[in-house]
Design a protein around this motif. Sequence first.
Motif, PDB file in Angstrom:
ATOM      1  N   MET A  50       0.827  -1.217   0.000  1.00 35.66           N
ATOM      2  CA  MET A  50       0.000   0.000   0.000  1.00 35.66           C
ATOM      3  C   MET A  50       0.855   1.258   0.000  1.00 35.66           C
ATOM      4  O   MET A  50       0.518   2.238  -0.667  1.00 35.66           O
ATOM      5  N   THR A  51       1.971   1.230   0.718  1.00 35.80           N
ATOM      6  CA  THR A  51       2.872   2.377   0.734  1.00 35.80           C
ATOM      7  C   THR A  51       3.431   2.621  -0.662  1.00 35.80           C
ATOM      8  O   THR A  51       3.517   3.768  -1.122  1.00 35.80           O
ATOM      9  N   GLU A  52       3.769   1.563  -1.358  1.00 37.10           N
ATOM     10  CA  GLU A  52       4.269   1.688  -2.729  1.00 37.10           C
ATOM     11  C   GLU A  52       3.178   2.199  -3.666  1.00 37.10           C
ATOM     12  O   GLU A  52       3.415   3.076  -4.495  1.00 37.10           O
ATOM     13  N   LEU A  53       1.963   1.664  -3.527  1.00 39.16           N
ATOM     14  CA  LEU A  53       0.859   2.095  -4.386  1.00 39.16           C
ATOM     15  C   LEU A  53       0.404   3.514  -4.071  1.00 39.16           C
ATOM     16  O   LEU A  53      -0.235   4.165  -4.904  1.00 39.16           O
ATOM     17  N   ASN A  54       0.736   3.998  -2.893  1.00 38.70           N
ATOM     18  CA  ASN A  54       0.422   5.381  -2.545  1.00 38.70           C
ATOM     19  C   ASN A  54       1.173   6.355  -3.455  1.00 38.70           C
ATOM     20  O   ASN A  54       0.755   7.497  -3.637  1.00 38.70           O
TER      21      ASN A  54
ATOM     22  N   ARG B  26      -9.676  -8.072  -2.780  1.00 39.05           N
ATOM     23  CA  ARG B  26     -10.921  -8.632  -2.238  1.00 39.05           C
ATOM     24  C   ARG B  26     -11.535  -7.701  -1.198  1.00 39.05           C
ATOM     25  O   ARG B  26     -12.749  -7.528  -1.138  1.00 39.05           O
ATOM     26  N   ASP B  27     -10.696  -7.081  -0.385  1.00 39.56           N
ATOM     27  CA  ASP B  27     -11.169  -6.154   0.641  1.00 39.56           C
ATOM     28  C   ASP B  27     -11.519  -4.784   0.065  1.00 39.56           C
ATOM     29  O   ASP B  27     -11.986  -3.910   0.799  1.00 39.56           O
ATOM     30  N   GLY B  28     -11.272  -4.576  -1.226  1.00 33.36           N
ATOM     31  CA  GLY B  28     -11.601  -3.300  -1.854  1.00 33.36           C
ATOM     32  C   GLY B  28     -10.595  -2.204  -1.589  1.00 33.36           C
ATOM     33  O   GLY B  28     -10.871  -1.031  -1.835  1.00 33.36           O
ATOM     34  N   ILE B  29      -9.409  -2.567  -1.115  1.00 27.86           N
ATOM     35  CA  ILE B  29      -8.386  -1.576  -0.781  1.00 27.86           C
ATOM     36  C   ILE B  29      -7.558  -1.206  -1.999  1.00 27.86           C
ATOM     37  O   ILE B  29      -7.073  -0.082  -2.109  1.00 27.86           O
ATOM     38  N   ILE B  30      -7.404  -2.147  -2.911  1.00 28.84           N
ATOM     39  CA  ILE B  30      -6.719  -1.844  -4.168  1.00 28.84           C
ATOM     40  C   ILE B  30      -7.607  -2.230  -5.341  1.00 28.84           C
ATOM     41  O   ILE B  30      -8.563  -2.989  -5.186  1.00 28.84           O
TER      42      ILE B  30
ATOM     43  N   LYS C 299      -7.123   4.831  -0.522  1.00 25.40           N
ATOM     44  CA  LYS C 299      -6.595   6.201  -0.399  1.00 25.40           C
ATOM     45  C   LYS C 299      -7.058   6.835   0.905  1.00 25.40           C
ATOM     46  O   LYS C 299      -6.301   7.551   1.566  1.00 25.40           O
ATOM     47  N   ASP C 300      -8.298   6.552   1.275  1.00 28.65           N
ATOM     48  CA  ASP C 300      -8.850   7.093   2.515  1.00 28.65           C
ATOM     49  C   ASP C 300      -8.119   6.536   3.733  1.00 28.65           C
ATOM     50  O   ASP C 300      -7.977   7.211   4.755  1.00 28.65           O
ATOM     51  N   PHE C 301      -7.651   5.298   3.633  1.00 28.09           N
ATOM     52  CA  PHE C 301      -6.946   4.648   4.740  1.00 28.09           C
ATOM     53  C   PHE C 301      -5.496   5.130   4.882  1.00 28.09           C
ATOM     54  O   PHE C 301      -4.918   5.070   5.970  1.00 28.09           O
ATOM     55  N   MET C 302      -4.895   5.615   3.810  1.00 29.61           N
ATOM     56  CA  MET C 302      -3.465   5.938   3.821  1.00 29.61           C
ATOM     57  C   MET C 302      -3.050   6.938   4.894  1.00 29.61           C
ATOM     58  O   MET C 302      -2.014   6.727   5.533  1.00 29.61           O
ATOM     59  N   PRO C 303      -3.785   8.022   5.162  1.00 30.55           N
ATOM     60  CA  PRO C 303      -3.335   8.918   6.241  1.00 30.55           C
ATOM     61  C   PRO C 303      -3.212   8.204   7.585  1.00 30.55           C
ATOM     62  O   PRO C 303      -2.266   8.453   8.342  1.00 30.55           O
TER      63      PRO C 303
END
Length: 135
Positions: A40-44, A74-78, A99-103
């Motif tokens: 997720m950090t990389e995809l950010n 599956r969880d809808g995070i990516i 994106k909402d979770f990243m902060p």
Amino acid sequence: MQNVSADKLESWKVRGFNPSNCPIRQVLNHVSAKWPVLIMTELNLGPRRFIALLRALPDISKRMLTQSLRDLERDGIIVREVFDTKPPSVSYSLSEIGKDFMPSLLAVIDWAEENMPAIEHARAKHDKTTVSAAR
């Protein structure tokens, strides 16, 4: 803060949540592990293809990257996007909820980085005490 936590726990119990279906547990099972956090950090930074993620995370196996990406999707995070090319190419990016979770995730990362010296000191002190007590 304790009242907020107690109120939240009580609310969950009233709604029938238990340790096996707790919303926190369900989310954290995927996003608190080492690889999903690094992915997720990389995809950010922006969309990435599989091979780019593999290069960015050299310690991860293809199998683990594939499984982590599937779980996050599956969880809808990516979001996984397939392009109609020869051969087909696939790109991964954060979804809106990702994106909402990243902060929040970045805040935990900042906390860990800031507190790592104190954590290392506590570990060394504990290990020294544990070794001394074992003798």
